[in-house]
Design a protein around this motif. Structure first.
Motif, PDB file in Angstrom:
ATOM      1  N   GLU A 176       0.836  -1.197   0.000  1.00  0.00           N
ATOM      2  CA  GLU A 176       0.000   0.000   0.000  1.00  0.00           C
ATOM      3  C   GLU A 176       0.876   1.254   0.000  1.00  0.00           C
ATOM      4  OE1 GLU A 176      -3.100   0.163  -0.347  1.00  0.00           O
ATOM      5  OE2 GLU A 176      -3.851  -1.848   0.110  1.00  0.00           O
ATOM      6  N   ASP A 177       0.316   2.352  -0.553  1.00  0.00           N
ATOM      7  CA  ASP A 177       1.108   3.583  -0.647  1.00  0.00           C
ATOM      8  C   ASP A 177       1.461   4.137   0.728  1.00  0.00           C
ATOM      9  OD1 ASP A 177      -1.462   4.269  -0.035  1.00  0.00           O
ATOM     10  OD2 ASP A 177      -1.804   5.507  -1.805  1.00  0.00           O
ATOM     11  N   SER A 178       0.634   3.841   1.756  1.00  0.00           N
ATOM     12  CA  SER A 178       0.973   4.307   3.100  1.00  0.00           C
ATOM     13  C   SER A 178       2.225   3.610   3.619  1.00  0.00           C
ATOM     14  CB  SER A 178      -0.198   4.051   4.053  1.00  0.00           C
ATOM     15  OG  SER A 178      -0.553   2.678   4.072  1.00  0.00           O
ATOM     16  N   THR A 179       2.374   2.320   3.312  1.00  0.00           N
ATOM     17  CA  THR A 179       3.579   1.585   3.700  1.00  0.00           C
ATOM     18  C   THR A 179       4.797   2.136   2.975  1.00  0.00           C
ATOM     19  OG1 THR A 179       2.282  -0.421   4.083  1.00  0.00           O
ATOM     20  CG2 THR A 179       4.657  -0.694   3.799  1.00  0.00           C
TER      21      THR A 179
ATOM     22  N   GLY B 253      -1.871  13.512   0.577  1.00  0.00           N
ATOM     23  CA  GLY B 253      -2.812  13.906   1.594  1.00  0.00           C
ATOM     24  C   GLY B 253      -3.514  12.714   2.212  1.00  0.00           C
ATOM     25  N   LEU B 254      -4.783  12.906   2.612  1.00  0.00           N
ATOM     26  CA  LEU B 254      -5.553  11.839   3.241  1.00  0.00           C
ATOM     27  C   LEU B 254      -6.158  10.957   2.151  1.00  0.00           C
ATOM     28  CD1 LEU B 254      -6.444  10.963   6.118  1.00  0.00           C
ATOM     29  CD2 LEU B 254      -8.607  12.131   5.653  1.00  0.00           C
ATOM     30  N   VAL B 255      -5.857   9.671   2.201  1.00  0.00           N
ATOM     31  CA  VAL B 255      -6.350   8.743   1.178  1.00  0.00           C
ATOM     32  C   VAL B 255      -7.044   7.567   1.861  1.00  0.00           C
ATOM     33  CG1 VAL B 255      -4.549   9.349  -0.484  1.00  0.00           C
ATOM     34  CG2 VAL B 255      -4.162   7.465   1.112  1.00  0.00           C
ATOM     35  N   ARG B 256      -7.986   6.975   1.154  1.00  0.00           N
ATOM     36  CA  ARG B 256      -8.661   5.767   1.629  1.00  0.00           C
ATOM     37  C   ARG B 256      -8.225   4.604   0.745  1.00  0.00           C
ATOM     38  NH1 ARG B 256     -12.788   2.119   1.229  1.00  0.00           N
ATOM     39  NH2 ARG B 256     -14.010   1.775   3.143  1.00  0.00           N
TER      40      ARG B 256
END
Length: 408
Positions: free
Chosen positions: A95-98, A278-281
């Motif tokens: 995932e892009d957050s990782t 930014g904030l992503v789901r």
């Protein structure tokens, strides 16, 4: 006897001939990294120039240009070179957050200390010294994460055959410092839960307290606390919940009194901050994170009231207004900030949104009919992490009654 093949990535004997006046050609055989031996050649105005050009071609082949693997790493490549390849792999598979988290740790901590090292210089001793320097600055869990990233980078080097083995595997385990006790997980007791909800729902005569109660209600904190306590969700999972993820009519289940309908929530994603986005789901990171959980009556009742209000199925249950006025997801940081501003009023200065998840886990653990497998499914874990989530140290007064019964 057949002539043995050339070693991988090496050239055979170089031959230089004059093709025509002032045009020389240097030739050799070269065994590429895919095992195929190919003929290489290069031109030049002189014999030396042609040989130099052929050496440059050989160097490019060794670096991976023209072979089946791009960005080939060698023992002389730097740790930073390997990190680029590693991050490209993470970006494709995780995932892009990782990916954003790994980029942060590499840029802020790892590369400033190790980026210029050649891969062959990344020895066990140097890695051990690097991790030892981090001990005063970071908690054990953070150092384990940094060690894991370093190991991932060097494993890429192993796969490229730039180093023979991953030296991180030879390092000692990162443990809690001697004499420093690990903080025990703490959830809310029954009295603390009642006190918190009574304060959130109440109206104080003190103007200063009343102002904070209004701040909490304006931020939906009474509903959010009930949602967290009834679901045990992580903060990112909770704020990503959409109206379409809820089935408040309930799914039919057999019971001794006939069919019973249980309201359920489908946990199908989370929200997180990603650099430059930014904030992503996005969807859950693991299969265990994607699950269906039953909703208790106090949570289902609160959600029915919220869903009676106008809203689209794709809207989040706890929305925020974006800069353009459109409904969007709420930032986890804003919820944490609101909680910090009011928690002292109820004597729970230590409480965080994750405390509500630990409270949920503790209540589940107290129910002896639930197996650890069932608890893990409800919590969205691969296995039930009792030592990390279940609150301990409460007074169990009924133990005295049990002992009296046994001895009297």
């Amino acid at each position: 006897m057949a002539r043995p093949p050339l070693p991988l990535g090496t050239p055979g004997q170089i031959r230089v001939t004059e093709d025509r006046p002032k045009v020389w050609i240097a030739r050799c055989r070269f065994r590429d990294h895919d095992g195929v031996t190919r003929q290489l050649k290069a031109h030049g105005p002189t014999k030396t120039a042609a040989t130099t050009a052929l050496h440059a071609t050989i160097h490019d082949r060794r670096r991976g240009h023209g072979t089946s693997r791009a960005n080939e790493l060698t023992p002389t490549s730097t740790f930073a070179d390997a990190a680029v390849v590693y991050l490209a792999k993470i970006e494709r598979k995780r995932e892009d957050s990782t990916h954003a988290l790994y980029v942060f740790h590499l840029e802020s901590t790892i590369l400033p200390a190790m980026g210029a090292l050649r891969l062959r210089e990344c020895t066990v001793a140097r890695l051990d010294a690097f991790l030892e320097v981090l001990e005063p600055r970071y908690a054990p869990n953070t150092r384990r994460k940094l060690r894991s990233i370093v190991s991932g980078v060097l494993q890429v080097a192993v796969l490229h055959e730039a180093i023979a083995g991953n030296p991180v595997r030879e390092l000692d385990r990162i443990e809690q410092p001697k004499g420093q006790r690990k903080a025990r997980p703490r959830g809310l007791t029954a009295d603390e839960r009642r006190g918190l909800l009574d304060w959130l729902d109440g109206t104080s005569d003190d103007p200063a307290v009343l102002r904070k109660q209004k701040i909490a209600r304006a931020a939906d904190l009474p509903d959010l606390v009930r949602f967290f306590l009834g679901t045990g969700l992580r903060i990112g999972d909770a704020l990503a919940t959409r109206r379409l993820d809820l089935n408040l009519d309930g799914v039919p289940l057999p019971s001794p009194d006939g069919e019973q309908r249980v309201p359920v929530l489908t946990v199908a994603g989370n929200v997180t901050w990603v650099k430059d986005k930014g904030l992503v789901r996005h969807g859950g990171k693991t299969e265990a994170a994607l699950r269906v959980i039953p909703l208790p009556g106090f949570t289902a009742g609160m959600l029915r009231r919220r869903l009676d209000e106008f809203g689209e199925p794709e809207w989040p249950v706890f929305p925020a207004a974006g800069r353009d006025g459109r409904v969007t997801y709420r930032w986890p940081a804003n919820l944490r900030r609101t909680l910090r501003s009011v928690r002292e009023e109820v004597g729970l200065e230590w409480m965080t949104p994750h405390t509500w998840r630990r409270t949920y886990a503790t209540i589940l653990d107290d129910e002896v009919t639930f197996t650890d497998r069932m608890k893990a499914d409800l919590m969205g874990q691969a296995q039930f992490l009792k030592d990390s989530y279940v609150s301990r140290g409460e007074l169990h007064a009924n133990a005295a009654v049990v002992l009296d019964t046994a001895y009297i």
